[in-house]
Design a protein around this motif. Structure first.
Motif, mmCIF file in Angstrom:
data_model
loop_
_atom_site.group_PDB
_atom_site.id
_atom_site.type_symbol
_atom_site.label_atom_id
_atom_site.label_comp_id
_atom_site.label_asym_id
_atom_site.label_seq_id
_atom_site.Cartn_x
_atom_site.Cartn_y
_atom_site.Cartn_z
ATOM 1 N N MET A 234 20.627 -2.654 58.851
ATOM 2 C CA MET A 234 19.492 -1.739 58.696
ATOM 3 C C MET A 234 19.937 -0.299 58.935
ATOM 4 S SD MET A 234 15.889 -1.693 60.793
ATOM 5 C CE MET A 234 14.676 -0.401 60.541
ATOM 6 N N ASN A 235 19.596 0.594 58.011
ATOM 7 C CA ASN A 235 19.890 2.005 58.183
ATOM 8 C C ASN A 235 19.012 2.609 59.273
ATOM 9 O OD1 ASN A 235 21.879 2.221 56.234
ATOM 10 N ND2 ASN A 235 20.432 2.704 54.595
ATOM 11 N N MET A 236 19.587 3.517 60.054
ATOM 12 C CA MET A 236 18.839 4.236 61.075
ATOM 13 C C MET A 236 18.778 5.709 60.697
ATOM 14 S SD MET A 236 18.000 1.786 63.036
ATOM 15 C CE MET A 236 17.284 2.659 64.421
ATOM 16 N N LEU A 237 17.636 6.289 60.872
ATOM 17 C CA LEU A 237 17.380 7.661 60.460
ATOM 18 C C LEU A 237 18.348 8.644 61.129
ATOM 19 C CD1 LEU A 237 15.337 9.361 58.760
ATOM 20 C CD2 LEU A 237 14.027 9.644 60.880
ATOM 21 N N GLU A 238 18.957 9.517 60.305
ATOM 22 C CA GLU A 238 19.876 10.534 60.818
ATOM 23 C C GLU A 238 19.319 11.953 60.710
ATOM 24 O OE1 GLU A 238 24.161 8.320 59.809
ATOM 25 O OE2 GLU A 238 23.536 10.092 58.673
ATOM 26 N N ALA A 239 18.524 12.209 59.671
ATOM 27 C CA ALA A 239 18.040 13.580 59.466
ATOM 28 C C ALA A 239 16.667 13.588 58.803
ATOM 29 C CB ALA A 239 19.023 14.379 58.617
ATOM 30 N N VAL A 240 15.855 14.543 59.228
ATOM 31 C CA VAL A 240 14.563 14.806 58.595
ATOM 32 C C VAL A 240 14.570 16.247 58.119
ATOM 33 C CG1 VAL A 240 12.084 15.104 58.975
ATOM 34 C CG2 VAL A 240 13.256 13.110 59.918
ATOM 35 N N TYR A 241 14.199 16.438 56.860
ATOM 36 C CA TYR A 241 14.100 17.769 56.278
ATOM 37 C C TYR A 241 12.622 18.118 56.140
ATOM 38 C CZ TYR A 241 18.968 16.767 55.093
ATOM 39 O OH TYR A 241 20.304 16.421 55.154
ATOM 40 N N TRP A 242 12.204 19.131 56.893
ATOM 41 C CA TRP A 242 10.803 19.534 56.915
ATOM 42 C C TRP A 242 10.548 20.687 55.935
ATOM 43 C CZ3 TRP A 242 6.928 17.436 60.001
ATOM 44 C CH2 TRP A 242 7.310 16.643 61.093
ATOM 45 N N ASP A 243 9.558 20.523 55.084
ATOM 46 C CA ASP A 243 8.987 21.671 54.388
ATOM 47 C C ASP A 243 8.135 22.423 55.414
ATOM 48 O OD1 ASP A 243 7.972 23.298 52.142
ATOM 49 O OD2 ASP A 243 6.119 22.185 52.470
ATOM 50 N N VAL A 244 7.756 23.653 55.092
ATOM 51 C CA VAL A 244 6.982 24.453 56.053
ATOM 52 C C VAL A 244 5.521 24.580 55.654
ATOM 53 C CG1 VAL A 244 6.715 26.735 57.099
ATOM 54 C CG2 VAL A 244 8.978 25.761 56.834
ATOM 55 N N ASP A 245 5.268 25.353 54.595
ATOM 56 C CA ASP A 245 3.896 25.724 54.261
ATOM 57 C C ASP A 245 3.097 24.527 53.759
ATOM 58 O OD1 ASP A 245 4.194 28.505 54.856
ATOM 59 O OD2 ASP A 245 5.428 28.649 53.060
ATOM 60 N N GLY A 246 2.046 24.192 54.495
ATOM 61 C CA GLY A 246 1.216 23.041 54.168
ATOM 62 C C GLY A 246 1.711 21.757 54.796
ATOM 63 N N THR A 247 2.942 21.748 55.303
ATOM 64 C CA THR A 247 3.527 20.548 55.893
ATOM 65 C C THR A 247 3.549 20.657 57.418
ATOM 66 O OG1 THR A 247 4.910 20.164 53.947
ATOM 67 C CG2 THR A 247 5.554 19.047 55.981
ATOM 68 N N ASN B 16 14.900 10.428 50.067
ATOM 69 C CA ASN B 16 13.628 9.772 50.329
ATOM 70 C C ASN B 16 12.598 10.850 50.646
ATOM 71 O OD1 ASN B 16 14.738 6.916 50.510
ATOM 72 N ND2 ASN B 16 15.903 7.896 52.155
ATOM 73 N N CYS B 17 11.327 10.575 50.357
ATOM 74 C CA CYS B 17 10.314 11.606 50.592
ATOM 75 C C CYS B 17 8.969 11.009 50.992
ATOM 76 C CB CYS B 17 10.129 12.474 49.353
ATOM 77 S SG CYS B 17 9.042 13.897 49.606
ATOM 78 N N ASN C 143 12.073 4.922 59.560
ATOM 79 C CA ASN C 143 13.184 3.980 59.369
ATOM 80 C C ASN C 143 12.830 2.928 58.311
ATOM 81 O OD1 ASN C 143 15.346 4.825 61.047
ATOM 82 N ND2 ASN C 143 14.285 4.063 62.858
ATOM 83 N N LYS C 144 11.595 2.496 58.327
ATOM 84 C CA LYS C 144 11.143 1.521 57.330
ATOM 85 C C LYS C 144 11.239 2.114 55.923
ATOM 86 C CE LYS C 144 7.445 -0.830 58.321
ATOM 87 N NZ LYS C 144 6.005 -1.201 58.525
ATOM 88 N N LEU C 145 10.851 3.381 55.781
ATOM 89 C CA LEU C 145 10.873 4.016 54.466
ATOM 90 C C LEU C 145 12.283 4.170 53.921
ATOM 91 C CD1 LEU C 145 8.168 6.833 54.759
ATOM 92 C CD2 LEU C 145 7.930 4.582 53.730
ATOM 93 N N ILE C 146 13.233 4.613 54.765
ATOM 94 C CA ILE C 146 14.580 4.817 54.236
ATOM 95 C C ILE C 146 15.266 3.505 53.885
ATOM 96 C CG2 ILE C 146 14.841 6.976 55.524
ATOM 97 C CD1 ILE C 146 16.786 5.503 57.383
ATOM 98 N N ASN C 147 14.763 2.401 54.422
ATOM 99 C CA ASN C 147 15.362 1.095 54.094
ATOM 100 C C ASN C 147 14.705 0.437 52.888
ATOM 101 O OD1 ASN C 147 17.525 0.099 56.165
ATOM 102 N ND2 ASN C 147 16.002 1.222 57.375
ATOM 103 N N LEU C 148 13.573 0.954 52.437
ATOM 104 C CA LEU C 148 12.913 0.369 51.264
ATOM 105 C C LEU C 148 13.792 0.452 50.032
ATOM 106 C CD1 LEU C 148 9.238 1.718 51.520
ATOM 107 C CD2 LEU C 148 10.015 -0.628 51.870
#
Length: 252
Positions: free
Chosen positions: A1-14, A192-193, A244-249
């Motif tokens: 199972m892959n484990m999350l390493e990075a999250v990329y955040w948008d700013v405006d509205g997010t 992934n998004c 984690n569930k999403l990146i493994n889908l």
């Protein structure tokens, strides 16, 4: 199972609902300052959000109504807009969106890299980091802003640059966005998004078919999120377990 390493955040509205109650208001104040008879209401501004970047938005609108406006004047308007925007933020009028603070803190506890990837200018981003996000700005490993790339969302250049800087595995990373052009940008970069739709937008399933998940907010224990697309959520909040569930889908 892959484990999350990075999250990329948008700013405006997010991260915060800066678009309607920050940027739009600041644009209108700048137009008034320069005695230009433009008023961007919410409906018009939602339409203009398809254009990335404040200067580009001004130029697009001027062209669309055949308004004669030099690039120098448009840059001056944009600079004045940034000053008004900073004042709005410093007055504390724009809180973080529901669940953002909780998730930022949780990701930090699990040592997940967090990056900001935005089409906003560095000035606008710094204003947010020094006000609404002042207590959490040190949780972010870095950022990519408007000035860092030539082509802006929905072009994937900003996300490609962030991927290079973070060096996290693409398959173990996820983007959090609020818009269709943000989703397109993330997916064009192979990421992934998860989309957390801005409260002033209506959900249209046909527009988000590429998304791994679409929710109305990131959720709190007393304010659970609603899932439009993607796996169900047991506790009503977007947390590291769900990410984690999403990146493994896509690995199956």
């Amino acid at each position: 199972m892959n484990m999350l390493e990075a999250v990329y955040w948008d700013v405006d509205g997010t991260l915060a609902d800066t678009e309607m109650f920050g940027h739009r208001v600041a644009f209108n104040l700048a137009f008034k300052e320069y005695k230009i008879d433009w008023i961007w209401n919410k409906e018009k501004y939602i339409e203009l959000l398809n254009i990335s970047g404040g200067f580009n938005r001004i130029k697009y609108y001027a062209d669309s109504i055949n308004y004669s406006c030099s690039d120098d004047l448009m840059r001056s308007i944009h600079r004045k807009k940034q000053i008004f925007y900073k004042d709005i933020l410093l007055n504390g009028n724009i809180p973080l969106r529901n669940g953002v603070k909780r998730l930022i803190e949780e990701l930090n506890r699990f040592n997940v890299e967090q990056w900001i990837v935005t089409t906003s200018s560095k000035v606008a981003l710094d204003s947010l980091l020094n006000s609404t996000l002042s207590k959490h700005s040190h949780y972010f490993n870095g950022y990519v802003s408007y000035e860092d790339v030539i082509n802006h969302k929905p072009d994937p250049s900003a996300y490609f640059k962030a991927i290079t800087q973070s060096r996290a595995s693409i398959s173990k990373s996820i983007v959090i966005e609020d818009s269709i052009i943000g989703l397109q940008s993330a997916k064009s970069a192979g990421l992934n998004c998860l989309v957390t739709i801005s409260p002033w937008l209506k959900f249209d399933s046909l527009c988000y078919t590429e998304a791994d998940s679409v929710v109305d907010n990131l959720g709190e224990n007393d304010y659970p999120c609603k899932v439009y697309i993607g796996p169900s959520i047991k506790n009503g909040v977007i947390d590291i377990e769900y990410l984690n569930k999403l990146i493994n889908l896509n690995c199956k």
